[in-house]
Design a protein around this motif. Structure first.
Motif, PDB file in Angstrom:
ATOM      1  N   MET A   1       0.840  -1.198   0.000  1.00 59.45           N
ATOM      2  CA  MET A   1       0.000   0.000   0.000  1.00 59.45           C
ATOM      3  C   MET A   1       0.878   1.253   0.000  1.00 59.45           C
ATOM      4  O   MET A   1       1.828   1.349   0.749  1.00 59.45           O
ATOM      5  CB  MET A   1      -0.884   0.031   1.247  1.00 59.45           C
ATOM      6  CG  MET A   1      -1.975  -0.958   1.290  1.00 59.45           C
ATOM      7  SD  MET A   1      -3.465  -0.095   1.764  1.00 59.45           S
ATOM      8  CE  MET A   1      -4.656  -1.293   1.290  1.00 59.45           C
ATOM      9  N   ALA A   2       0.504   2.183  -0.812  1.00 61.40           N
ATOM     10  CA  ALA A   2       1.211   3.459  -0.879  1.00 61.40           C
ATOM     11  C   ALA A   2       0.514   4.461   0.041  1.00 61.40           C
ATOM     12  O   ALA A   2      -0.692   4.362   0.278  1.00 61.40           O
ATOM     13  CB  ALA A   2       1.217   3.974  -2.305  1.00 61.40           C
ATOM     14  N   GLU A   3       1.273   5.377   0.556  1.00 57.60           N
ATOM     15  CA  GLU A   3       0.706   6.429   1.398  1.00 57.60           C
ATOM     16  C   GLU A   3       0.731   7.739   0.641  1.00 57.60           C
ATOM     17  O   GLU A   3       1.635   7.995  -0.154  1.00 57.60           O
ATOM     18  CB  GLU A   3       1.508   6.569   2.689  1.00 57.60           C
ATOM     19  CG  GLU A   3       1.403   5.359   3.586  1.00 57.60           C
ATOM     20  CD  GLU A   3       2.213   5.525   4.862  1.00 57.60           C
ATOM     21  OE1 GLU A   3       3.179   6.300   4.870  1.00 57.60           O
ATOM     22  OE2 GLU A   3       1.869   4.853   5.842  1.00 57.60           O
ATOM     23  N   HIS A   4      -0.286   8.561   0.896  1.00 59.25           N
ATOM     24  CA  HIS A   4      -0.297   9.896   0.297  1.00 59.25           C
ATOM     25  C   HIS A   4      -0.882  10.889   1.302  1.00 59.25           C
ATOM     26  O   HIS A   4      -1.572  10.512   2.241  1.00 59.25           O
ATOM     27  CB  HIS A   4      -1.052   9.911  -1.033  1.00 59.25           C
ATOM     28  CG  HIS A   4      -2.536   9.799  -0.900  1.00 59.25           C
ATOM     29  ND1 HIS A   4      -3.184   8.625  -0.628  1.00 59.25           N
ATOM     30  CD2 HIS A   4      -3.501  10.737  -0.989  1.00 59.25           C
ATOM     31  CE1 HIS A   4      -4.490   8.845  -0.559  1.00 59.25           C
ATOM     32  NE2 HIS A   4      -4.710  10.121  -0.774  1.00 59.25           N
ATOM     33  N   LEU A   5      -0.561  12.130   1.067  1.00 59.39           N
ATOM     34  CA  LEU A   5      -0.990  13.198   1.964  1.00 59.39           C
ATOM     35  C   LEU A   5      -2.336  13.751   1.518  1.00 59.39           C
ATOM     36  O   LEU A   5      -2.537  14.034   0.345  1.00 59.39           O
ATOM     37  CB  LEU A   5       0.053  14.317   1.959  1.00 59.39           C
ATOM     38  CG  LEU A   5      -0.122  15.421   2.998  1.00 59.39           C
ATOM     39  CD1 LEU A   5       0.180  14.883   4.387  1.00 59.39           C
ATOM     40  CD2 LEU A   5       0.789  16.586   2.679  1.00 59.39           C
ATOM     41  N   THR A   6      -3.259  13.866   2.458  1.00 58.02           N
ATOM     42  CA  THR A   6      -4.527  14.530   2.168  1.00 58.02           C
ATOM     43  C   THR A   6      -4.552  15.836   2.961  1.00 58.02           C
ATOM     44  O   THR A   6      -3.842  15.979   3.954  1.00 58.02           O
ATOM     45  CB  THR A   6      -5.736  13.668   2.571  1.00 58.02           C
ATOM     46  OG1 THR A   6      -5.709  13.439   3.982  1.00 58.02           O
ATOM     47  CG2 THR A   6      -5.740  12.341   1.823  1.00 58.02           C
ATOM     48  N   THR A   7      -5.375  16.767   2.504  1.00 60.25           N
ATOM     49  CA  THR A   7      -5.445  18.054   3.185  1.00 60.25           C
ATOM     50  C   THR A   7      -6.859  18.612   3.184  1.00 60.25           C
ATOM     51  O   THR A   7      -7.623  18.378   2.253  1.00 60.25           O
ATOM     52  CB  THR A   7      -4.476  19.078   2.556  1.00 60.25           C
ATOM     53  OG1 THR A   7      -4.536  20.294   3.309  1.00 60.25           O
ATOM     54  CG2 THR A   7      -4.797  19.361   1.113  1.00 60.25           C
ATOM     55  N   THR A   8      -7.155  19.347   4.239  1.00 64.00           N
ATOM     56  CA  THR A   8      -8.430  20.068   4.336  1.00 64.00           C
ATOM     57  C   THR A   8      -8.203  21.553   4.075  1.00 64.00           C
ATOM     58  O   THR A   8      -9.032  22.383   4.412  1.00 64.00           O
ATOM     59  CB  THR A   8      -9.061  19.897   5.741  1.00 64.00           C
ATOM     60  OG1 THR A   8      -8.175  20.482   6.720  1.00 64.00           O
ATOM     61  CG2 THR A   8      -9.312  18.443   6.076  1.00 64.00           C
TER      62      THR A   8
END
Length: 71
Positions: A1-8
């Motif tokens: 699984m790859a990780e990615h950054l999410t933002t609000t």
């Protein structure tokens, strides 16, 4: 699984009725950088993440999260 950054960031910016340009000016970056972070094309440095959170009046954890997604 790859990780990615999410933002609000877009939601937080809208909450304060700030344009990308206004947020960028307050955080000391370009509007292009704000746009790139909001669209997931740029991961901010720790210092920039802290600056953005401070300008928006939220914690870094409220502004950014790491999500796993299938490869």
């Amino acid at each position: 699984m790859a990780e990615h950054l999410t933002t609000t960031m877009k939601v937080q910016r809208a909450r304060l009725d700030l344009t990308q340009a206004e947020l960028a000016e307050r955080a000391g970056v370009t509007r292009k950088s704000v746009n790139a972070i909001e669209t997931g094309h740029m991961v901010p440095s720790t210092i920039l993440a802290l600056k953005l959170a401070k300008v928006l009046g939220v914690t870094v954890e409220a502004l950014f999260a790491i999500e796993a997604r299938p490869d």
